[in-house]
Motif scaffolding. Sequence first.
Motif, PDB file in Angstrom:
ATOM      1  N   GLN A  26       1.232  -1.033  -0.052  1.00  0.00           N
ATOM      2  CA  GLN A  26      -0.028  -0.070   0.088  1.00  0.00           C
ATOM      3  C   GLN A  26       0.867   1.078   0.096  1.00  0.00           C
ATOM      4  O   GLN A  26       1.876   1.321   0.803  1.00  0.00           O
ATOM      5  CB  GLN A  26      -0.804   0.050   1.166  1.00  0.00           C
ATOM      6  N   VAL A  27       0.365   2.299  -0.866  1.00  0.00           N
ATOM      7  CA  VAL A  27       1.278   3.409  -0.939  1.00  0.00           C
ATOM      8  C   VAL A  27       0.534   4.811  -0.795  1.00  0.00           C
ATOM      9  O   VAL A  27      -0.879   4.782  -1.231  1.00  0.00           O
ATOM     10  CB  VAL A  27       1.966   3.650  -2.203  1.00  0.00           C
ATOM     11  N   GLN A  28       0.777   5.502   0.055  1.00  0.00           N
ATOM     12  CA  GLN A  28      -0.096   6.886   0.366  1.00  0.00           C
ATOM     13  C   GLN A  28       0.809   8.061   0.014  1.00  0.00           C
ATOM     14  O   GLN A  28       1.996   7.957   0.141  1.00  0.00           O
ATOM     15  CB  GLN A  28      -0.469   6.841   1.753  1.00  0.00           C
ATOM     16  N   LEU A  29       0.014   8.740  -0.730  1.00  0.00           N
ATOM     17  CA  LEU A  29       0.808   9.951  -1.318  1.00  0.00           C
ATOM     18  C   LEU A  29       0.057  11.187  -0.726  1.00  0.00           C
ATOM     19  O   LEU A  29      -1.011  11.479  -0.837  1.00  0.00           O
ATOM     20  CB  LEU A  29       0.772  10.036  -2.925  1.00  0.00           C
ATOM     21  N   MET A  30       0.671  12.362  -0.535  1.00  0.00           N
ATOM     22  CA  MET A  30       0.151  13.566  -0.080  1.00  0.00           C
ATOM     23  C   MET A  30       1.068  14.876  -0.585  1.00  0.00           C
ATOM     24  O   MET A  30       2.221  14.994  -0.236  1.00  0.00           O
ATOM     25  CB  MET A  30       0.205  13.576   1.711  1.00  0.00           C
ATOM     26  N   GLU A  31       0.420  15.495  -1.208  1.00  0.00           N
ATOM     27  CA  GLU A  31       0.928  16.806  -2.144  1.00  0.00           C
ATOM     28  C   GLU A  31       1.033  17.957  -1.204  1.00  0.00           C
ATOM     29  O   GLU A  31      -0.233  18.095  -0.450  1.00  0.00           O
ATOM     30  CB  GLU A  31       0.146  17.085  -3.373  1.00  0.00           C
ATOM     31  N   SER A  32       1.812  18.815  -1.404  1.00  0.00           N
ATOM     32  CA  SER A  32       1.843  20.310  -0.693  1.00  0.00           C
ATOM     33  C   SER A  32       2.655  21.115  -1.456  1.00  0.00           C
ATOM     34  O   SER A  32       3.291  20.872  -2.556  1.00  0.00           O
ATOM     35  CB  SER A  32       2.372  20.182   0.914  1.00  0.00           C
ATOM     36  N   GLY A  33       2.263  22.370  -1.308  1.00  0.00           N
ATOM     37  CA  GLY A  33       3.043  23.323  -2.074  1.00  0.00           C
ATOM     38  C   GLY A  33       2.155  24.164  -3.004  1.00  0.00           C
ATOM     39  O   GLY A  33       2.936  25.153  -3.642  1.00  0.00           O
ATOM     40  N   GLY A  34       1.018  23.860  -3.350  1.00  0.00           N
ATOM     41  CA  GLY A  34       0.274  24.621  -4.444  1.00  0.00           C
ATOM     42  C   GLY A  34       0.104  25.913  -4.113  1.00  0.00           C
ATOM     43  O   GLY A  34      -0.009  26.473  -2.759  1.00  0.00           O
ATOM     44  N   GLY A  35      -0.668  26.685  -4.763  1.00  0.00           N
ATOM     45  CA  GLY A  35      -0.864  28.060  -4.800  1.00  0.00           C
ATOM     46  C   GLY A  35      -0.870  28.946  -5.854  1.00  0.00           C
ATOM     47  O   GLY A  35      -1.054  28.399  -7.027  1.00  0.00           O
ATOM     48  N   SER A  36      -1.336  30.346  -5.750  1.00  0.00           N
ATOM     49  CA  SER A  36      -1.330  31.351  -6.869  1.00  0.00           C
ATOM     50  C   SER A  36      -0.089  31.897  -6.929  1.00  0.00           C
ATOM     51  O   SER A  36       0.713  32.520  -6.059  1.00  0.00           O
ATOM     52  CB  SER A  36      -2.532  32.392  -6.523  1.00  0.00           C
ATOM     53  N   VAL A  37       0.348  32.074  -8.336  1.00  0.00           N
ATOM     54  CA  VAL A  37       1.466  32.742  -8.710  1.00  0.00           C
ATOM     55  C   VAL A  37       1.187  33.629 -10.008  1.00  0.00           C
ATOM     56  O   VAL A  37       0.299  32.997 -10.783  1.00  0.00           O
ATOM     57  CB  VAL A  37       2.819  31.850  -8.829  1.00  0.00           C
ATOM     58  N   GLN A  38       1.774  34.618 -10.298  1.00  0.00           N
ATOM     59  CA  GLN A  38       1.821  35.288 -11.462  1.00  0.00           C
ATOM     60  C   GLN A  38       2.789  34.791 -12.665  1.00  0.00           C
ATOM     61  O   GLN A  38       3.546  34.165 -12.335  1.00  0.00           O
ATOM     62  CB  GLN A  38       2.359  36.878 -11.175  1.00  0.00           C
ATOM     63  N   VAL A  39       2.381  35.165 -13.639  1.00  0.00           N
ATOM     64  CA  VAL A  39       3.097  34.576 -14.902  1.00  0.00           C
ATOM     65  C   VAL A  39       4.602  34.896 -14.687  1.00  0.00           C
ATOM     66  O   VAL A  39       5.002  35.874 -14.401  1.00  0.00           O
ATOM     67  CB  VAL A  39       2.539  35.413 -16.187  1.00  0.00           C
ATOM     68  N   GLY A  40       5.565  33.776 -14.909  1.00  0.00           N
ATOM     69  CA  GLY A  40       6.898  33.992 -14.619  1.00  0.00           C
ATOM     70  C   GLY A  40       7.285  33.513 -13.475  1.00  0.00           C
ATOM     71  O   GLY A  40       8.808  33.383 -13.252  1.00  0.00           O
ATOM     72  N   GLY A  41       6.471  33.287 -12.554  1.00  0.00           N
ATOM     73  CA  GLY A  41       6.782  33.115 -11.201  1.00  0.00           C
ATOM     74  C   GLY A  41       7.124  31.625 -10.930  1.00  0.00           C
ATOM     75  O   GLY A  41       7.250  30.928 -12.064  1.00  0.00           O
ATOM     76  N   SER A  42       7.336  31.155  -9.717  1.00  0.00           N
ATOM     77  CA  SER A  42       7.926  29.741  -9.645  1.00  0.00           C
ATOM     78  C   SER A  42       7.124  29.166  -8.176  1.00  0.00           C
ATOM     79  O   SER A  42       6.652  30.023  -7.360  1.00  0.00           O
ATOM     80  CB  SER A  42       9.493  29.607  -9.176  1.00  0.00           C
ATOM     81  N   LEU A  43       6.730  28.086  -8.301  1.00  0.00           N
ATOM     82  CA  LEU A  43       6.392  27.052  -7.188  1.00  0.00           C
ATOM     83  C   LEU A  43       6.938  25.960  -7.065  1.00  0.00           C
ATOM     84  O   LEU A  43       7.404  24.970  -8.176  1.00  0.00           O
ATOM     85  CB  LEU A  43       4.746  26.940  -7.556  1.00  0.00           C
ATOM     86  N   THR A  44       6.949  25.351  -5.833  1.00  0.00           N
ATOM     87  CA  THR A  44       7.686  23.989  -5.559  1.00  0.00           C
ATOM     88  C   THR A  44       6.389  23.182  -5.004  1.00  0.00           C
ATOM     89  O   THR A  44       6.083  23.620  -3.916  1.00  0.00           O
ATOM     90  CB  THR A  44       8.829  24.178  -4.662  1.00  0.00           C
ATOM     91  N   LEU A  45       6.272  21.944  -5.595  1.00  0.00           N
ATOM     92  CA  LEU A  45       5.419  21.099  -4.925  1.00  0.00           C
ATOM     93  C   LEU A  45       6.126  20.097  -4.395  1.00  0.00           C
ATOM     94  O   LEU A  45       7.240  19.468  -4.919  1.00  0.00           O
ATOM     95  CB  LEU A  45       4.433  20.633  -6.194  1.00  0.00           C
ATOM     96  N   SER A  46       5.323  19.398  -3.180  1.00  0.00           N
ATOM     97  CA  SER A  46       6.107  18.234  -2.438  1.00  0.00           C
ATOM     98  C   SER A  46       5.324  17.237  -2.526  1.00  0.00           C
ATOM     99  O   SER A  46       4.077  17.402  -2.312  1.00  0.00           O
ATOM    100  CB  SER A  46       6.732  18.667  -1.257  1.00  0.00           C
ATOM    101  N   CYS A  47       5.629  15.817  -2.721  1.00  0.00           N
ATOM    102  CA  CYS A  47       4.835  14.732  -2.407  1.00  0.00           C
ATOM    103  C   CYS A  47       5.591  13.987  -1.398  1.00  0.00           C
ATOM    104  O   CYS A  47       6.533  13.376  -1.402  1.00  0.00           O
ATOM    105  CB  CYS A  47       4.635  13.990  -3.567  1.00  0.00           C
ATOM    106  N   ALA A  48       4.834  13.687  -0.076  1.00  0.00           N
ATOM    107  CA  ALA A  48       5.150  12.797   0.761  1.00  0.00           C
ATOM    108  C   ALA A  48       4.739  11.536   0.578  1.00  0.00           C
ATOM    109  O   ALA A  48       3.605  11.190   0.329  1.00  0.00           O
ATOM    110  CB  ALA A  48       4.688  13.465   2.232  1.00  0.00           C
TER     111      ALA A  48
END
Length: 124
Positions: free
Chosen positions: A1-23
């Motif tokens: 069994q594998v459990q996955l949980m994402e985090s790090g989403g959000g709102s950003v303007q064009v050209g910006g950056s975001l980092t998503l993580s998956c535990a």
Amino acid sequence: QVQLMESGGGSVQVGGSLTLSCAVSKSKPYSNYLMGWYRQAPGKEREGVAAINFDGRVSYEDSVKGRFTISQDNAKNSVTLQMNSLKPEDTGMYYCAEDSGWAWTIATMDPDYWGEGTQVTVSS
């Protein structure tokens, strides 16, 4: 069994950056696997974005090559998606996924497990 949980989403303007993580939590160690990120925009089908396999090989969907980077930290049991130079078309729900079979790339990935997703919104 594998459990996955994402985090790090959000709102950003064009050209910006975001980092998503998956535990990642597994009931037993897997000798082979492919971890990936998918996204689904409103009214569109879910599509594969990037994947990394157990020995570190990576693959990307064409539209994100050069902008997104997938990586994994085996010690922390996590997978990260670094997203740079974001565009409005990158907007969507992003899902972490795991394929316990022998797929090697995001194009051939057939996930066995999914996370709940995290929203990414890119505005102009």
